[in-house]
Design an enzyme around this catalytic site. Structure first.
Site, PDB file in Angstrom:
ATOM      1  N   ASN A  96       0.840  -1.193   0.000  1.00  0.00           N
ATOM      2  CA  ASN A  96       0.000   0.000   0.000  1.00  0.00           C
ATOM      3  C   ASN A  96       0.880   1.249   0.000  1.00  0.00           C
ATOM      4  O   ASN A  96       2.101   1.152   0.053  1.00  0.00           O
ATOM      5  CB  ASN A  96      -0.945  -0.027   1.199  1.00  0.00           C
ATOM      6  CG  ASN A  96      -2.296   0.586   0.883  1.00  0.00           C
ATOM      7  OD1 ASN A  96      -2.380   1.597   0.184  1.00  0.00           O
ATOM      8  ND2 ASN A  96      -3.358   0.003   1.400  1.00  0.00           N
ATOM      9  N   HIS A 126      23.123   4.088  12.554  1.00  0.00           N
ATOM     10  CA  HIS A 126      24.270   4.974  12.762  1.00  0.00           C
ATOM     11  C   HIS A 126      24.838   4.768  14.162  1.00  0.00           C
ATOM     12  O   HIS A 126      24.110   4.394  15.090  1.00  0.00           O
ATOM     13  CB  HIS A 126      23.860   6.437  12.598  1.00  0.00           C
ATOM     14  CG  HIS A 126      23.290   6.748  11.247  1.00  0.00           C
ATOM     15  ND1 HIS A 126      24.074   7.023  10.156  1.00  0.00           N
ATOM     16  CD2 HIS A 126      22.004   6.803  10.810  1.00  0.00           C
ATOM     17  CE1 HIS A 126      23.311   7.247   9.105  1.00  0.00           C
ATOM     18  NE2 HIS A 126      22.043   7.122   9.476  1.00  0.00           N
ATOM     19  N   ALA A 154      -0.405  -1.123   9.366  1.00  0.00           N
ATOM     20  CA  ALA A 154      -0.082   0.282   9.087  1.00  0.00           C
ATOM     21  C   ALA A 154       0.891   0.853  10.111  1.00  0.00           C
ATOM     22  O   ALA A 154       0.737   0.657  11.315  1.00  0.00           O
ATOM     23  CB  ALA A 154      -1.366   1.111   9.069  1.00  0.00           C
ATOM     24  N   ALA A 172      -0.507  -3.074  13.694  1.00  0.00           N
ATOM     25  CA  ALA A 172      -0.289  -1.676  13.299  1.00  0.00           C
ATOM     26  C   ALA A 172       0.480  -0.915  14.375  1.00  0.00           C
ATOM     27  O   ALA A 172       0.242  -1.081  15.569  1.00  0.00           O
ATOM     28  CB  ALA A 172      -1.630  -1.004  13.035  1.00  0.00           C
ATOM     29  N   THR A 177      12.153  -4.653  16.695  1.00  0.00           N
ATOM     30  CA  THR A 177      13.573  -4.477  17.015  1.00  0.00           C
ATOM     31  C   THR A 177      14.344  -5.785  17.034  1.00  0.00           C
ATOM     32  O   THR A 177      15.571  -5.783  16.950  1.00  0.00           O
ATOM     33  CB  THR A 177      13.737  -3.794  18.388  1.00  0.00           C
ATOM     34  OG1 THR A 177      13.148  -4.637  19.398  1.00  0.00           O
ATOM     35  CG2 THR A 177      13.055  -2.430  18.407  1.00  0.00           C
ATOM     36  N   LYS A 178      13.612  -6.910  17.164  1.00  0.00           N
ATOM     37  CA  LYS A 178      14.242  -8.237  17.240  1.00  0.00           C
ATOM     38  C   LYS A 178      13.476  -9.222  16.366  1.00  0.00           C
ATOM     39  O   LYS A 178      12.349  -8.953  15.961  1.00  0.00           O
ATOM     40  CB  LYS A 178      14.268  -8.735  18.684  1.00  0.00           C
ATOM     41  CG  LYS A 178      15.157  -7.898  19.597  1.00  0.00           C
ATOM     42  CD  LYS A 178      15.161  -8.454  21.015  1.00  0.00           C
ATOM     43  CE  LYS A 178      16.061  -7.597  21.909  1.00  0.00           C
ATOM     44  NZ  LYS A 178      16.054  -8.098  23.320  1.00  0.00           N
ATOM     45  N   ARG A 195       0.407 -13.970  20.368  1.00  0.00           N
ATOM     46  CA  ARG A 195      -0.130 -15.330  20.379  1.00  0.00           C
ATOM     47  C   ARG A 195       0.255 -16.047  19.089  1.00  0.00           C
ATOM     48  O   ARG A 195       0.704 -15.417  18.123  1.00  0.00           O
ATOM     49  CB  ARG A 195      -1.657 -15.317  20.515  1.00  0.00           C
ATOM     50  CG  ARG A 195      -2.377 -14.657  19.325  1.00  0.00           C
ATOM     51  CD  ARG A 195      -3.877 -14.773  19.491  1.00  0.00           C
ATOM     52  NE  ARG A 195      -4.630 -14.149  18.412  1.00  0.00           N
ATOM     53  CZ  ARG A 195      -4.940 -14.739  17.261  1.00  0.00           C
ATOM     54  NH1 ARG A 195      -4.533 -15.993  17.015  1.00  0.00           N
ATOM     55  NH2 ARG A 195      -5.648 -14.117  16.335  1.00  0.00           N
TER      56      ARG A 195
END
Length: 221
Positions: A96, A126, A154, A172, A177-178, A195
């Site tokens: 989208n 960085h 989203a 959404a 991060t992992k 779940r």
């Protein structure tokens, strides 16, 4: 001879860009090449949604992407740091509007994965030390892997080096991060497994709303 030296230097920096090591991302030759790729994306975004325009988008996608399968659809606008030259798409992928691909390193996406509006896949990072990232323009990049049949809701943000397994749904607004395993629903900041996808999902498509029997019959064949 000077041209050859510049090409060799550029190749060296490109290798560094995909190694995970820090490198100088503000190299002039690298930035100049990057602009060529970005201009292809601008052309893609400016094509009209006519039959001819859609055909031209397909042509551009084949030139833009490192790999792209059949029946992929991308709703403009799309943003890409390297013009999708480091992006590997399977078949039947749906994107989208406002997909952002920070593709300084490779981004791999499996077949039939879906991206809702405003998803960001960021392979670049960085150093924390201010002078390194600001004054010297140092950067590192880690590849992103997203499996088959995933759905990223989203506003999802996927950070460098993350792998998301097959069939997984990311809620959404999540910041991933992992690594997230296959066959789960995961949400939040930072994104965590909520779940597993279960038999319940074979009967209900949303809360207490049942999947119509005629669709189930077709699906079960």
């Amino acid at each position: 001879m000077i041209i050859k030296m510049r090409k060799d230097k550029n190749l060296e920096i490109k290798k560094l860009a995909k190694s995970g090591d820090i490198y100088y991302s503000n190299d002039k030759n690298l930035v100049a090449e990057q602009q060529i790729y970005i201009n292809r994306v601008r052309k893609f975004n400016n094509t009209p949604s006519t039959k001819l325009g859609l055909k031209y988008r397909e042509h551009l996608m084949k030139k833009m992407f490192a790999e792209i399968g059949e029946d992929c659809y991308i709703e403009p606008p799309i943003r890409s740091n390297y013009g999708c030259t480091n992006v590997h798409f399977g078949k039947g992928i749906y994107c989208n509007f406002n997909l952002t691909l920070v593709d300084d390193n490779d981004i791999y996406v499996g077949d039939y994965t879906m991206f809702a509006p405003n998803v960001i896949l960021a392979s670049a990072g960085h150093p924390i030390l201010p002078s390194l990232r600001g004054e010297y323009g140092l950067q590192y990049n880690l590849p992103i892997h997203i499996g088959k049949n995933c759905w990223l809701g989203a506003g999802t943000i996927v950070l460098p080096g993350v792998t998301i397994g097959d069939n997984t749904v990311i809620g959404a607004g999540s910041i991933v991060t992992k690594d997230i395993p296959s066959n789960v629903v995961a949400v939040g900041n930072p994104c965590r497994v909520l779940r597993e996808i279960s038999e319940h999902d074979r009967e209900y498509y949303y809360r207490d709303k049942k999947i119509p029997q005629e669709i189930l019959n077709k699906y079960d064949k």
